[in-house]
Design an enzyme around this catalytic site. Structure first.
Site, PDB file in Angstrom:
ATOM      1  N   GLU A 260      10.372  -4.246   4.492  1.00 15.05           N
ATOM      2  CA  GLU A 260      10.520  -6.235   4.039  1.00 15.05           C
ATOM      3  C   GLU A 260      10.073  -6.043   2.589  1.00 15.05           C
ATOM      4  O   GLU A 260      11.200  -6.622   1.868  1.00 15.05           O
ATOM      5  CB  GLU A 260       9.710  -6.837   4.864  1.00 15.05           C
ATOM      6  CG  GLU A 260       9.687  -7.136   6.633  1.00 15.05           C
ATOM      7  CD  GLU A 260       9.296  -6.012   7.354  1.00 15.05           C
ATOM      8  OE1 GLU A 260       9.427  -4.450   6.489  1.00 15.05           O
ATOM      9  OE2 GLU A 260       9.394  -6.682   8.476  1.00 15.05           O
TER      10      GLU A 260
ATOM     11  N   HIS B 120      -4.773 -32.678  17.154  1.00 13.92           N
ATOM     12  CA  HIS B 120      -3.476 -33.870  17.742  1.00 13.92           C
ATOM     13  C   HIS B 120      -2.511 -32.517  17.863  1.00 13.92           C
ATOM     14  O   HIS B 120      -0.807 -33.016  17.649  1.00 13.92           O
ATOM     15  CB  HIS B 120      -2.869 -34.919  16.522  1.00 13.92           C
ATOM     16  CG  HIS B 120      -4.092 -35.696  16.224  1.00 13.92           C
ATOM     17  ND1 HIS B 120      -4.487 -36.336  16.488  1.00 13.92           N
ATOM     18  CD2 HIS B 120      -5.444 -35.365  15.459  1.00 13.92           C
ATOM     19  CE1 HIS B 120      -5.299 -37.666  16.007  1.00 13.92           C
ATOM     20  NE2 HIS B 120      -6.013 -36.540  15.404  1.00 13.92           N
TER      21      HIS B 120
ATOM     22  N   LYS C 202       9.354  -0.360  14.593  1.00 12.56           N
ATOM     23  CA  LYS C 202      10.075  -0.830  12.776  1.00 12.56           C
ATOM     24  C   LYS C 202      11.143   0.299  13.306  1.00 12.56           C
ATOM     25  O   LYS C 202      11.961   0.145  12.892  1.00 12.56           O
ATOM     26  CB  LYS C 202       8.842   0.433  12.104  1.00 12.56           C
ATOM     27  CG  LYS C 202       7.877  -1.402  11.260  1.00 12.56           C
ATOM     28  CD  LYS C 202       7.326  -0.054  10.763  1.00 12.56           C
ATOM     29  CE  LYS C 202       6.233  -1.261  10.169  1.00 12.56           C
ATOM     30  NZ  LYS C 202       4.629  -0.361   9.575  1.00 12.56           N
TER      31      LYS C 202
ATOM     32  N   LYS D 106       1.072  -1.193   0.000  1.00 12.32           N
ATOM     33  CA  LYS D 106       0.074   0.038   0.110  1.00 12.32           C
ATOM     34  C   LYS D 106       0.847   1.586   0.330  1.00 12.32           C
ATOM     35  O   LYS D 106       0.577   1.908  -1.024  1.00 12.32           O
ATOM     36  CB  LYS D 106      -0.845   0.458   1.354  1.00 12.32           C
ATOM     37  CG  LYS D 106      -2.124   1.333   1.558  1.00 12.32           C
ATOM     38  CD  LYS D 106      -2.469   0.820   2.543  1.00 12.32           C
ATOM     39  CE  LYS D 106      -3.377   2.553   3.091  1.00 12.32           C
ATOM     40  NZ  LYS D 106      -4.534   2.044   3.551  1.00 12.32           N
TER      41      LYS D 106
ATOM     42  N   GLY E 101      -4.894  -2.388   5.625  1.00 21.52           N
ATOM     43  CA  GLY E 101      -4.294  -3.489   4.457  1.00 21.52           C
ATOM     44  C   GLY E 101      -4.553  -4.314   4.698  1.00 21.52           C
ATOM     45  O   GLY E 101      -5.314  -5.187   4.373  1.00 21.52           O
ATOM     46  N   ARG E 102      -5.160  -4.800   6.143  1.00 20.10           N
ATOM     47  CA  ARG E 102      -5.676  -5.721   6.266  1.00 20.10           C
ATOM     48  C   ARG E 102      -7.178  -6.305   5.565  1.00 20.10           C
ATOM     49  O   ARG E 102      -7.504  -7.017   5.995  1.00 20.10           O
ATOM     50  CB  ARG E 102      -6.147  -6.423   7.835  1.00 20.10           C
ATOM     51  CG  ARG E 102      -6.049  -5.018   8.954  1.00 20.10           C
ATOM     52  CD  ARG E 102      -6.176  -4.935  10.568  1.00 20.10           C
ATOM     53  NE  ARG E 102      -6.697  -3.650  10.941  1.00 20.10           N
ATOM     54  CZ  ARG E 102      -5.836  -2.687  11.290  1.00 20.10           C
ATOM     55  NH1 ARG E 102      -5.044  -2.475  10.197  1.00 20.10           N
ATOM     56  NH2 ARG E 102      -6.257  -1.845  11.616  1.00 20.10           N
TER      57      ARG E 102
ATOM     58  N   GLU F 182      -4.942  -6.732  14.999  1.00 19.81           N
ATOM     59  CA  GLU F 182      -4.249  -5.472  13.662  1.00 19.81           C
ATOM     60  C   GLU F 182      -5.112  -4.626  14.658  1.00 19.81           C
ATOM     61  O   GLU F 182      -4.784  -3.555  14.985  1.00 19.81           O
ATOM     62  CB  GLU F 182      -3.543  -5.401  13.390  1.00 19.81           C
ATOM     63  CG  GLU F 182      -2.586  -3.828  13.042  1.00 19.81           C
ATOM     64  CD  GLU F 182      -1.783  -4.682  11.332  1.00 19.81           C
ATOM     65  OE1 GLU F 182      -0.856  -4.920  11.373  1.00 19.81           O
ATOM     66  OE2 GLU F 182      -2.228  -3.915  10.566  1.00 19.81           O
TER      67      GLU F 182
HETATM   68  O1  LIG Z   1       1.129  -2.406   2.580  1.00 21.15           O
HETATM   69  P1  LIG Z   1       2.119  -2.058   3.053  1.00 21.15           P
HETATM   70  O2  LIG Z   1       2.539  -0.704   3.319  1.00 21.15           O
HETATM   71  O3  LIG Z   1       3.691  -2.610   2.449  1.00 21.15           O
HETATM   72  O4  LIG Z   1       2.432  -2.617   4.923  1.00 21.15           O
HETATM   73  C1  LIG Z   1       2.141  -4.160   5.095  1.00 21.15           C
HETATM   74  C2  LIG Z   1       1.801  -4.364   6.334  1.00 21.15           C
HETATM   75  O5  LIG Z   1       2.192  -3.132   7.708  1.00 21.15           O
HETATM   76  C3  LIG Z   1       1.506  -3.267   8.256  1.00 21.15           C
HETATM   77  O6  LIG Z   1       0.964  -1.593   8.164  1.00 21.15           O
HETATM   78  C4  LIG Z   1       1.582  -3.275   9.640  1.00 21.15           C
HETATM   79  O7  LIG Z   1       1.825  -4.537   9.904  1.00 21.15           O
HETATM   80  C5  LIG Z   1       0.475  -4.170   8.063  1.00 21.15           C
HETATM   81  O8  LIG Z   1      -0.665  -2.918   8.345  1.00 21.15           O
HETATM   82  C6  LIG Z   1       0.310  -3.623   6.509  1.00 21.15           C
HETATM   83  O9  LIG Z   1      -0.697  -4.073   6.360  1.00 21.15           O
END
Ligand SMILES: O=P(O)(O)OC[C@H]1O[C@](O)(CO)[C@@H](O)[C@@H]1O
Length: 629
Positions: free
Chosen positions: A278, A452, A577, A272, A334-335, A421
């Site tokens: 990452e 199990h 972060k 987003k 995002g979620r 979240e």
């Molecule tokens: O889509 P982005 O901006 O890479 O963010 C990834 C994810 O990191 C977060 O901001 C935090 O883990 C989530 O809410 C989001 O979905």
């Protein structure tokens, strides 16, 4: 169902330089001018949100929810009735069970094994009314900026609204925009699938790597897994491969690219913000992988990399062509983004757009039900109210999801992020500490595997309310000769047995009757009285997966609405972060510029030094800048 409402923004803002910690009364009045004026006269024009803003639906709430008579009545009811009653005695009452049952569009909810009686539900509906659940729900659907801390609408429901629906936000019909992008995805995915869009060496593209994390990964992955063995979807996928690269652990790169031919691979960078570390690092690594194998040309990236994001500038800066970006909007959390390009692109590439569209239709069906059905028979509302009841009144602080379908193996992980979240908060929407338990620990595994593994604890240890999700038909029906039932019946026998085992348990008397010795008896007693709900659905296809997603998304919203918290921000992920940025800088400076580790506590400094002594870092010349920090 087509919607034609546009109630504009409808939230109260207050521009002030006042400190926010004013004493209670003046604080309330200062923040909620609607309290001292007639609510109906409040300007409904969109206004620029300044220091403090709370949606108008909250401005009429003069008493915090836990101080209302409705809340108190539930506390009393829990103490005086429910906590004195064993589920064993409730579940045997057929009339009661008949009432604790709801159905919609093929989806059955049996909540008779929850620690509730019809009176409990009445009290919960009264609480929902007091919390203005209907109004808050409506505010969400019409696009009010209910995510007040980020001044955003919460419109994931618009992502699955049928074409032609009108929903105007800031003068734009957002559903038109949604469908423009969906059409772009349909066209692009068809071009890739039918071989019009080929790789830089002319080979057809049949592998997809979706690079993203959190909400930009868990939803699409759950959906992919749900569809992978479904009849229609798996036929449409053919020999295509869809993989996910989420973890910055370099091992994940190896796993995601393993045995894939780069000539036939398309990477989809899903982010987003397009600033998530990452994802940026993984995207760079995959870009290098493609360039290494296919040559360093603009054409390589154009043919092999696309993006789903809200940040065009960053996407272009990364080197992805603007026409290869599939946008979405800040009003998609995002979620809550799996129905946007985030899920649409990878899933349409793998399974075809029609399959994804069925998923959207299922989600929309549940949206319409959630929006319009009376509270008493409204599945997401019922699930949400039961969540509030279990957490805030019975003090069960965890809950488990057990899909009796291997295809839903990533559903618990998706719901875990979605809910934890969203509702893992310590202050309410007014910024005050919540004085009641909110935000469950969610976890789960498909049945029967979970049985199990951790079911021992569920039966004999802590009480964890459970959701059992089962299907009338299997995605893959199999029968074994000589077996009394089909393989799916075998699975479902467990689905039906576990909720009763949890509810009824086994008394010492029953154990003794089995001839167990006196000293062994206490070890074999099941206390029972452990609540659960059963969801029974037809067969796990794209449509049903959409229903299931929306059902749980709305459950989370209902709980947040009742608890008066903002379920749509996630500041809790920031602190770690920021600290990681500091660590990263020091790792770099220590390793490549021989600077001493400093500014951390003793323990972290020692750990970092040990790590630096033993690891190698980058084996190539290191170019580094702190541009994004
Ligand atoms: O889509 P982005 O901006 O890479 O963010 C990834 C994810 O990191 C977060 O901001 C935090 O883990 C989530 O809410 C989001 O979905």
């Amino acid at each position: 169902m087509h919607e034609s409402r546009n109630d504009s923004v409808g939230f109260v803002t207050f521009s002030s330089t006042q400190p926010v910690n004013l004493p209670r009364i003046s604080y309330k009045r200062a923040r909620f001018p609607a309290l001292v004026s007639n609510q109906r006269n409040v300007s409904r024009k969109p206004v620029v949100c300044t220091v403090q803003s709370v949606p108008s639906i909250y401005s009429t709430t003069d008493v915090r929810i836990s101080k209302t008579s409705e809340w108190k009545a539930l506390e009393e009811h829990a103490k005086n009735v429910i906590l004195k009653t064993h589920l064993r005695d409730l579940v045997t009452d057929a009339k009661r069970s008949e009432k604790l049952w709801a159905e919609f569009d093929g989806c059955i909810l049996d909540y008779s094994r929850q620690r509730v009686i019809p009176e409990t539900m009445k009290l919960l509906f009264a609480l929902a009314k007091r919390a203005q659940l209907e109004e808050k729900k409506e505010a969400m659907f019409r696009g009010d900026k209910i995510n007040v801390t980020e001044d955003r609408s919460v419109l994931h429901t618009a992502l699955r609204a049928p074409k032609g629906t009108q929903l105007y936000i800031d003068g734009m019909n957002v559903v038109d925009e949604v469908w423009q992008i969906l059409e772009k995805i349909r066209t692009f995915s068809e071009r890739v699938r039918n071989g019009q869009h080929v790789g830089v060496t002319g080979r057809p593209i049949k592998n997809f790597i979706a690079i993203g994390i959190g909400g930009s990964y868990l939803g699409p992955e759950f959906l992919h897994e749900a569809l992978r063995t479904e009849k229609v979807a798996s036929a449409a996928a053919g020999d295509r491969v869809l993989r996910f690269l989420s973890n910055v652990d370099p091992v994940d790169v190896k796993r995601a690219t393993d045995k894939l031919n780069p000539e036939e691979t398309l990477a989809i960078v899903v982010s987003k913000t397009f600033t998530t570390r990452e994802t940026s690092i993984n995207a760079k690594t995959i870009k290098d992988w493609l360039i290494y194998h296919l040559g360093d040309s603009a054409e390589t990236i154009k043919k092999h990399m696309v993006a789903c994001s809200t940040n065009l500038d960053k996407v272009v800066k990364f080197g992805i062509a603007p026409e290869n970006m599939f946008p979405f909007w800040d009003w998609v959390g995002g979620r809550y983004s799996v129905c946007s390009a985030v899920g649409a692109l990878p899933i349409s590439l793998q399974y075809g757009f029609d399959v994804f569209e069925r998923f959207l239709q299922g989600a929309h069906s549940m949206d319409a039900h959630f929006r319009y059905a009376p509270l008493e028979g409204n599945l997401p509302v019922l699930l949400g109210l039961l969540g509030v009841w279990n957490m805030s009144f019975l003090n069960y602080n965890a809950r488990a999801i057990h899909p009796y379908s291997e295809a839903l193996l990533r559903f618990p992980a998706h719901i875990q992020q979605l809910d934890m979240e969203s509702n893992g908060k310590h202050v309410n929407i007014f910024g005050e500490a919540v004085d009641y338990p909110v935000g469950e620990i969610d976890f789960g595994e498909p049945g029967t595997n979970g049985q199990h593994s951790f079911f021992q604890l569920l039966h004999m240890g802590q009480v964890v309310p459970c959701d059992f999700i089962g299907f009338i038909e299997s995605q893959n029906p199999v029968c074994e000769e000589g077996e009394p039932v089909s393989n799916h019946d075998e699975l479902m026998a467990n689905f039906f047995a576990q909720p009763d085992a949890l509810a009824f348990g086994k008394t010492a008397e029953e154990v003794r009757q089995e001839g167990k010795s006196e000293w062994l008896t206490p070890h074999m007693v099941f206390t029972g009285n452990r609540p659960s709900s059963c969801l029974l659905m037809p067969v796990l296809d794209a449509y049903v997966t959409g229903q299931l997603l929306a059902l749980y998304e709305h459950r989370t919203a209902v709980q947040g609405f009742l608890w008066e918290i903002n379920s749509f921000d996630q500041f809790g992920v920031e602190l770690g972060k920021v600290l990681a940025n500091k660590v990263r800088k020091q790792l770099n400076e220590s390793r490549y510029f021989n600077k001493e580790i400093s500014g951390f506590n003793h323990s972290t400094t020692k750990l970092l030094n040990r790590y630096l002594e033993g690891s190698v870092g980058c084996a190539f010349e290191h170019v580094f800048h702190y541009e994004d920090e």
